[in-house]
Write a protein that holds these residues in place. Sequence first.
Motif, PDB file in Angstrom:
ATOM      1  N   ARG A   1       0.851  -1.197   0.000  1.00  0.00           N
ATOM      2  CA  ARG A   1       0.000   0.000   0.000  1.00  0.00           C
ATOM      3  C   ARG A   1       0.884   1.243   0.000  1.00  0.00           C
ATOM      4  O   ARG A   1       1.807   1.353   0.804  1.00  0.00           O
TER       5      ARG A   1
ATOM      6  N   SER B   1       2.099   4.786   0.806  1.00  0.00           N
ATOM      7  CA  SER B   1       1.865   5.675   1.952  1.00  0.00           C
ATOM      8  C   SER B   1       1.242   6.991   1.486  1.00  0.00           C
ATOM      9  O   SER B   1       1.329   7.371   0.313  1.00  0.00           O
ATOM     10  N   GLU B   2       0.616   7.692   2.406  1.00  0.00           N
ATOM     11  CA  GLU B   2      -0.072   8.928   2.070  1.00  0.00           C
ATOM     12  C   GLU B   2       0.868   9.981   1.496  1.00  0.00           C
ATOM     13  O   GLU B   2       0.492  10.769   0.633  1.00  0.00           O
ATOM     14  N   ASP B   3       2.100  10.004   1.992  1.00  0.00           N
ATOM     15  CA  ASP B   3       3.054  10.997   1.474  1.00  0.00           C
ATOM     16  C   ASP B   3       3.748  10.517   0.191  1.00  0.00           C
ATOM     17  O   ASP B   3       4.565  11.241  -0.389  1.00  0.00           O
ATOM     18  N   GLY B   4       3.419   9.279  -0.267  1.00  0.00           N
ATOM     19  CA  GLY B   4       3.960   8.771  -1.525  1.00  0.00           C
ATOM     20  C   GLY B   4       5.429   8.415  -1.497  1.00  0.00           C
ATOM     21  O   GLY B   4       6.047   8.220  -2.545  1.00  0.00           O
ATOM     22  N   ARG B   5       6.007   8.267  -0.303  1.00  0.00           N
ATOM     23  CA  ARG B   5       7.453   8.024  -0.201  1.00  0.00           C
ATOM     24  C   ARG B   5       7.808   6.542  -0.132  1.00  0.00           C
ATOM     25  O   ARG B   5       8.923   6.159  -0.458  1.00  0.00           O
TER      26      ARG B   5
ATOM     27  N   TYR C   1       6.149   2.153   0.067  1.00  0.00           N
ATOM     28  CA  TYR C   1       5.071   1.175   0.054  1.00  0.00           C
ATOM     29  C   TYR C   1       5.129   0.392   1.360  1.00  0.00           C
ATOM     30  O   TYR C   1       6.218   0.071   1.846  1.00  0.00           O
TER      31      TYR C   1
ATOM     32  N   ASP D   1      -2.370  -2.293  -3.612  1.00  0.00           N
ATOM     33  CA  ASP D   1      -3.805  -2.113  -3.367  1.00  0.00           C
ATOM     34  C   ASP D   1      -4.594  -3.392  -3.647  1.00  0.00           C
ATOM     35  O   ASP D   1      -5.764  -3.349  -4.039  1.00  0.00           O
TER      36      ASP D   1
ATOM     37  N   ASP E   1       4.157  -4.745   8.024  1.00  0.00           N
ATOM     38  CA  ASP E   1       4.223  -3.283   7.872  1.00  0.00           C
ATOM     39  C   ASP E   1       5.631  -2.807   7.499  1.00  0.00           C
ATOM     40  O   ASP E   1       6.173  -1.869   8.085  1.00  0.00           O
TER      41      ASP E   1
ATOM     42  N   LYS F   1       8.214  -0.871   5.490  1.00  0.00           N
ATOM     43  CA  LYS F   1       8.221   0.345   4.677  1.00  0.00           C
ATOM     44  C   LYS F   1       9.333   0.254   3.637  1.00  0.00           C
ATOM     45  O   LYS F   1      10.520   0.358   3.959  1.00  0.00           O
TER      46      LYS F   1
END
Length: 590
Positions: free
Chosen positions: A163, A165-169, A171, A196, A235, A237
């Motif tokens: 997924r 991340s909200e800041d696009g930095r 997955y 997704d 989780d 990153k």
Amino acid sequence: MADKVIGGSFVLEDLDCQAIVTPDELTAEQRLIAGTTADFVEGEVLPVDEEIEKLNYELTLKLLKKSGELGLLGADVPEALGGLGLDKVSTTLISERLSKASSFALSVGAHVGIGTLPIVYFGTPEQKKKYLPDLASGRLIAAYCLTEPSSGSDALGAKTTARLSEDGRYYVLNGMKQFITNAGFADIFIVYAKVDGKDFSTFIVERKMEGVSIGPEEKKMGIKGSSTCALILEDVKVPVENLLWEAGKGHLIAFNILNIGRFKLAAGCLGASKDAIEISAKYANARKQFGKPISSFPLIGKKLAEMNVRTYALESMVYRTAGLMDAGLSDIDHGSPEAGVQSAKAIAEYALEYSINKVFGSETLQFVADEGVQIHGGYGFIQEYKIERIYRDSRINRIFEGTNEINRLLIPGTLMRRAMKGELPLIQKVQALQSELLQLVSGQQFEGILEEETHLVSMAKKIFLMTGGAAVQKYQTRLEQEQEALSHLADMMIQIYAMESSLLRTRQRIAKQGEDKTACAIDMTRVFVHEAFERIESLAKETLSAVETGDVLRTQLSVLKKLARRTPVNTVGLKRQIAARVLESEKFVR
């Protein structure tokens, strides 16, 4: 170097013997590479083989670094990125020679093949610069992570998710990968996950990333000295820069890397088959029963001859395929933004041939290992004798890199898809064959060396086209559900590729060396072609009997009988001659 040919075209046309690459005329550099690999295995790996089998991570990593220093880990990596950038014949020689190292060979193979090649072929310039020099040297070790507890052959059914991340930095990856070779000590993991939950994608995951953990070692039937664990992602990153190629392109990477993995597996099976022949021939000469060596008994000789014949066919097709790979991959600019697209297209061109090599290679080794155990008798069941280990270790090859059942479905399926796209004139060939069969002339006479075998290879292709055409006409779009028919068609194609590879190679050798120096190769080619042709005829008969009934079936079987007409050869006598050569040299003979 072979000219570029269309993948799968071997069933449609006959080739000149000079059109293929063989292992009989290696360059000085290629011989040096093969010798360096063999010396490394003999001098560094085999003396500590028993310790490796105890799953000694520290020792395996030490040897991996040594092999990196020799250039063995960077053979497929471009020179500009710290590797040697060798041709595929050279890398095949490395894979073949390493196979004697058993479990360690698997650790190397997983690292240099499916672990490193995704970055070589599909990585960005930045990814290549960051990872490839260390992967080539052995400072970093790679693993390939596709299989999951609920998805093996059904790779696209993977449940691992990614997924953004909200800041696009980065997955965020969650999931578990199972049966991962090298997982116990790998630094880099090539991980497949669905962005997704839908876009199948590939990521470069580092062991040191938070949330990465490794499960316990699996207790395996064979290859016990290789690490096989689960990779657990909680989780994790992963920076967006570590997305390999593009989101949604993971299936192209996965399947194309598996294609190369299948070919490299076949090369390893070739090396192990040669090792088993040598071990078994030496044992047969040394072991005495009823007052004489068991090698003097014809049934033992028959086993060694058949082991050698099948291995000769495998060697012929493996190096032929290496030549195709060289021709297909030679023009790729690894620094180009289009490198991924070019690589995917070039590798996919010979997907069918890679599957053929994988199936034939793994089943040849299984046959050779099994006969090797039988030659050893009770001692073959004892762990003190290496043949026992070769037997256990060989079993995984029919499961690795896509099971043989899956590959058998892929072989004719790929051929049909290429024909439907207009890439192969398969339909036209089948239609042309119909009129040709009406004018079929039987009772031909053959006088020259391997002339009848050349004719039989050509007839085998016609039998395949006739049988395949009947199956397509009968089942049409339902053919993919008729797995028995597809498997039979695949086996016919496998035998044709092996027959033709052996034949073309031997004819090439005759042209360059003369008949006297190729007597053994001629004998082996005659045996293999006639026995493979007999198998093809049987497969065709069984397939046609499943497709048609009544008068139509009788007509087709009558045509098959004409196509399959041949004069049997004395395979008993030929195998005795081959066996004598194997026993005299106490190793695989060409």
